[in-house]
Every structure is written in C-alpha cells, then in structure tokens.
Design an enzyme around this catalytic site. Structure first.
Site, mmCIF file in Angstrom:
data_model
loop_
_atom_site.group_PDB
_atom_site.id
_atom_site.type_symbol
_atom_site.label_atom_id
_atom_site.label_comp_id
_atom_site.label_asym_id
_atom_site.label_seq_id
_atom_site.Cartn_x
_atom_site.Cartn_y
_atom_site.Cartn_z
ATOM 1 N N GLU A 1 0.836 -1.212 0.000
ATOM 2 C CA GLU A 1 0.000 0.000 0.000
ATOM 3 C C GLU A 1 0.867 1.256 0.000
ATOM 4 O OE1 GLU A 1 -3.394 0.028 -0.410
ATOM 5 O OE2 GLU A 1 -2.887 -2.066 -0.839
ATOM 6 N N TRP B 1 1.896 1.689 -3.552
ATOM 7 C CA TRP B 1 0.915 2.354 -4.419
ATOM 8 C C TRP B 1 0.995 3.875 -4.260
ATOM 9 C CZ3 TRP B 1 -1.712 0.900 -8.498
ATOM 10 C CH2 TRP B 1 -1.957 -0.460 -8.707
ATOM 11 N N ASN C 1 -11.073 2.175 2.436
ATOM 12 C CA ASN C 1 -10.575 1.999 1.074
ATOM 13 C C ASN C 1 -11.437 1.066 0.238
ATOM 14 O OD1 ASN C 1 -8.375 2.466 -0.934
ATOM 15 N ND2 ASN C 1 -8.195 0.241 -0.758
ATOM 16 N N TRP D 1 -19.530 9.870 -21.551
ATOM 17 C CA TRP D 1 -20.024 10.134 -20.202
ATOM 18 C C TRP D 1 -21.400 10.793 -20.243
ATOM 19 C CZ3 TRP D 1 -17.203 7.350 -17.248
ATOM 20 C CH2 TRP D 1 -15.810 7.293 -17.389
ATOM 21 N N TRP E 1 -15.269 10.388 -14.265
ATOM 22 C CA TRP E 1 -14.534 10.203 -13.018
ATOM 23 C C TRP E 1 -14.027 11.514 -12.438
ATOM 24 C CZ3 TRP E 1 -9.582 12.000 -12.896
ATOM 25 C CH2 TRP E 1 -8.908 12.131 -14.120
ATOM 26 N N TRP F 1 -8.730 7.294 -8.726
ATOM 27 C CA TRP F 1 -9.954 7.433 -9.517
ATOM 28 C C TRP F 1 -9.760 6.881 -10.926
ATOM 29 C CZ3 TRP F 1 -14.974 8.342 -8.946
ATOM 30 C CH2 TRP F 1 -15.416 8.762 -7.697
#
Length: 527
Positions: free
Chosen positions: A311, A314, A377, A342, A395, A418
């Site tokens: 983590e 990331w 999360n 969209w 997004w 995202w």
C-alpha cells in the site's frame, strides 16, 4: 533538551515547510540546523494558486490544525512558525531578501507546476547570492531513480514496485533536532500574517467540521500515536481485515502522510520493526506450543507486512505517475478514454454526493466521507465504481468531490486512484470490471454493521436484507420502520440496467478507438 535561542547576530537559513509538517526525519530542517546559522521556519499559503488547485475544504481544515501543532512544537523549542501569505515565488524571494537569508532549504515536490515554481525560485535566489538546498522528505524513492531497462517510466505497478525495491533500502529515519537556534524575524517582514486564523482555513458559517474534530487529532504527535496504535493492533490482521469496513483494521495513516506529519520512512521502518518483533514472538510461541491444532503455529506477520508495504508502494507509484505524466486530475492516462460517452446527470451526481443512491454500501461510504473526511478503502473503490460505471458520470466529477471532502486528498493518490477504478489509468483494473455494490456489501459487511453505522434509517434491517432492501419482505421493512422512497431512497438505477449500459458504452469505445490498453498513453512530461 538545551534551550533554543533567538538571534539576529548572524544571517539566517530559511526552512520552507510544505507537505512535511514535522520536526523528526525532516531533511531540510536537519540540514538548516547543521549549518550553524539561526533558522527561520516558514510556511507559505497561496490563496489564489495559478497552476495548481486550491486545497479542498477538508484539507484546509487539517492544514490549520497541523500548522497549529507545528507552531506549538517549534514554540516549545523557543521559536515558532512564520506564516506568509501570497504567491509562492514572489513571497519566498521577497522574504528571503528582506531578512538577509544566506540559504533557503526545502523538501522537494513532484508535480510539473510545483517543480517549475521551485526551479524559478531557486534560479532567482541564486542570482541574488542566496544558496538553495533541496531534499527528499516525502517519498521512499524519488521518481527519476526508477526506470525500465530502456530508460522509460513504468506504467504497471507490479513491475515498478519490483524495480523500486530491488537492491534498495530507504535511508533510516532521523530524529528531530535536539536544539534549534531561531532567528528573530522582524515584525514587519514581507507577507507575514499575524495569526493562522487570518488565512481563514477553517469553516465558520456554517461550521461543518464537527465530525472531523470528533474523528481526528492532527499533527506530528498525533500521527506517531496513530502509527503505534496500528502497529500494536490492526497490522497483525491487516492482510484480511483491511477489506472489512466495520472493523478498525486499516492504518488510517493517510492524512498524516499527506501532510508529512509522518514521513513514509518512519512508517516503513516502524512496520518492519514491528513485524520482526511479531515474527520473533510467533516463532517462540511455535517452539513452545506447536501442535497440529494450534493456529498460532502459523505466523502471519510476513503476509500482513507485505500487504501493508504494498500500500505504501501504491502511494509511491501515484507520485511516480504524477511526476512523469500529464496532470492526473485533468487528463485520462489512457487517452482512448477521451472518447468515453459520459452522461451529464446532475441529479444522479447529487444523489451520489449525498449518500442517497439507494445502494446502502455506497451511501454509507459517502456519508462516512462527509462526516469524517475519510472513507474506508474498500468502500472508496465501490463508491467510485458506482459513479463511473453505474451512473456513467465522468470520473473527474468524483475526483473533484473527493478532493474537497477528503482530509487525505492529494494531487497524486486521489486522481490516480480514480483513474484506476475508471479503467483510464495506469495499471487499471480491467476497464470492463463493474463492482456490484450489493455483492460487495454482502461479502465485506455481511452483518450490515458498517451500513447501520452510517445509514441509520436501515438500522433495524436484518443482515440478510440490508444491502438490497428493495428485495426485503414487506413485513421486514415494516418491522424496521423503513418505507422505501420515503425513509430511504429506492435505487437510482438498477444494477442490471447499469451494468448493461456501461458494458455497451465501453464496447462502443473499444470499437471506435481500438483496444483499451496501456501501451502508448500520455506523452512523457519533459523535465
């Protein structure tokens, strides 16, 4: 601890605090103190940034609290934090010249706009005879130190993380200075504000931050307490518990890392040390009590540690992308998504923002976010997927909402995450993956405890029905005092319809622009 002093007898060195609001393991501060010159600790707030976004409302709230704690820590050593307001370049250059500084120190930033600002400041200061020293105080490895064999930036996390960890250990964290000699800043110094309240970072009318104050203590000391609590508790079951939103099984360190109340090196080494102790204790327990039926005979410290370190990886990868590619919050990493059809649906967007979609797990997460400035999360992924896949809303609308409401929102992790969910980002989940919010709730909140906490309208619902109340028997709804469409909304869209619509949109995208894959995504930003 020897008392610090205030001095004007020698020219000062400035430490420019940014997202490194701590005294321990702060390379810029350590270097400034080591020069032997008196130190000025500065924070610059730009209320109208030109190339970067103004921090969101929740971030501004934390910023006020964090800077207050930093000022108190410096005051305890005999000094304080000098807060300046205005355009960064103009303010730093004028302030340094005005107090006769011989050097300015800072820890580096990584977006293109911030690097351009820092480079311009550095150039002007050097022209004026003021030295500049910069350091890595925010990452384990800086982005330009990791590359593929052909010297290109990685676009897949697993490959990046293997390369980043290969034959490399971060430098151990350093303690806070035992003594700081502070420079006595003149009262009339350029752009200086008398008090943090002058920056108007906290809400007043209305004051919506009550939930944030209930949930968080900010600053370096609070970050250390949270780190130690996590290591002593949740880390031991992190690999499996981190997906259960009703459990306190995640680190909750993200805002402390975002503001630099903790350094990532401190977290890394503390986790390694804690896991080593756990493994040693488990080994001793295994030797003493090993038996076929003894679950303690199989220590899990290694798996939990590796999942947690991933983590942190990331986070590193998000900053890596921020450095190497175009602005993550504005541009699709996979440019094929520029053609994504969209939907413009303000009503559905508002329902999502308010936690009124009719899908209990999504709504619970959105309400947790509004009240606490944070969201678990696993639920972040489900809520984000719902906006992008179920509602087919760009997004960027979701990223902007999180930017404003998350206390841990930063310019790397927020948009990178995202885009990962949307399928437009680096190392994204298959773009056609669509989280089913009902199944996700049943799997990770099987008794409905998380939903009951944040969606009290459904508190009386049985666990078997709480994630899909529209399927509950009338008697169950009556017993729980739930009238769908009145006490709790009906779903804004059916899952099956949303899934079919999303798959058709993404198939149409593939037909128009070709396979949606990583490959050539965005042009590399030239350094």
């Amino acid at each position: 601890m020897p008392p610090s002093t205030l001095s004007r007898s020698r020219p000062p060195v400035i430490v420019w605090f940014r997202d490194d609001q701590r005294l321990a393991d702060n390379p810029a501060l350590e270097h400034a103190v080591a020069t032997g010159h008196p130190v000025v600790c500065v924070y610059v707030y730009d209320p109208q940034p030109r190339e970067t976004r103004l921090p969101g409302a929740a971030v501004r709230w934390w910023l006020h609290e964090s800077l207050s704690e930093l000022n108190a820590a410096l005051a305890a050593m005999g000094g304080g934090l000098t807060v300046l307001s205005g355009p960064e370049q103009q303010v730093v250059e004028a302030f340094a010249a005005g107090i006769g500084a011989i050097k300015v120190c800072w820890n580096r930033r990584y977006s293109a706009a911030q690097r351009e600002t820092d480079a311009a400041i550095k150039s002007v200061l050097k022209e004026r005879g003021i030295a500049v020293s910069t350091f890595n105080g925010h990452l384990l490895r800086e982005p330009w130190t990791v590359a593929t064999r052909d010297a290109r930036p990685f676009q897949v996390f697993s490959a990046y993380w293997r390369a980043a960890r290969r034959e490399y250990l971060p430098e151990p964290p350093r303690p806070a200075p035992g003594r700081i000699d502070f420079f006595a800043v003149p009262d009339g110094a350029t752009a200086r504000v008398a008090d943090l309240s002058a920056l108007a970072l906290q809400p007043s009318a209305p004051d919506w931050a009550g939930g944030l104050r209930e949930t968080w203590q900010c600053g370096e000391a609070a970050g250390q307490r949270q780190l130690q609590a996590f290591l002593a508790g949740a880390l031991g079951g992190y690999a499996s518990g981190r997906d259960i939103p009703a459990m306190h099984a995640t680190s909750r360190l993200s805002p402390y890392l975002r503001f630099g109340n903790l350094s990532v090196r401190q977290v890394w080494y503390a986790a390694l040390s804690s896991a080593a102790h756990a493994d040693h204790a488990a080994h001793a327990d295994h030797v003493t009590n090993a038996s076929p039926g003894n679950p303690r005979a199989a220590p899990m410290a290694g798996a939990n540690l590796e999942k947690f370190l991933d983590e942190l990886g990331w986070r590193e990868f998000s900053y890596y992308l921020l450095y190497h590619f175009a602005p993550l919050h504005q541009v699709n990493f996979r440019r094929q998504f520029d053609a994504m059809p969209w939907r413009d649906d303000p009503e559905a967007l508002r329902a999502w923002q308010r936690g009124e979609t009719g899908y209990p797990l999504v709504d619970a997460g959105m309400r947790e976010l509004w009240h606490t400035g944070w969201m678990h999360n696993r639920v972040r992924m489900v809520a984000a997927s719902f906006l992008v896949k179920h509602l087919l809303i760009d997004w960027r609308h979701g990223e902007a909402w999180f930017w404003d409401t998350l206390v841990d929102a930063d310019e790397a992790n927020n948009p990178a995450s995202w885009q990962w969910v949307a399928g437009s980002g680096a190392d994204a989940a298959p773009y056609f993956r669509i989280f089913n919010p009902v199944l996700q709730g049943e799997k990770f909140d099987p008794q409905g405890d998380y939903v009951r906490r944040w969606v009290p309208e459904l508190a009386g619902m049985p666990g078997a029905s709480i994630h899909a109340p529209w399927h509950a028997q009338p008697a169950q709804l009556a017993a729980a005092s739930v009238r769908l469409g009145h006490d709790y909304p009906l779903p804004v869209v059916s899952h099956q319809h949303a899934r079919t619509r999303a798959l058709e949109a993404m198939e149409g995208l593939r037909e128009r622009v070709g396979p949606v894959s990583t490959g050539e995504s965005l042009p590399r930003v030239q350094n």
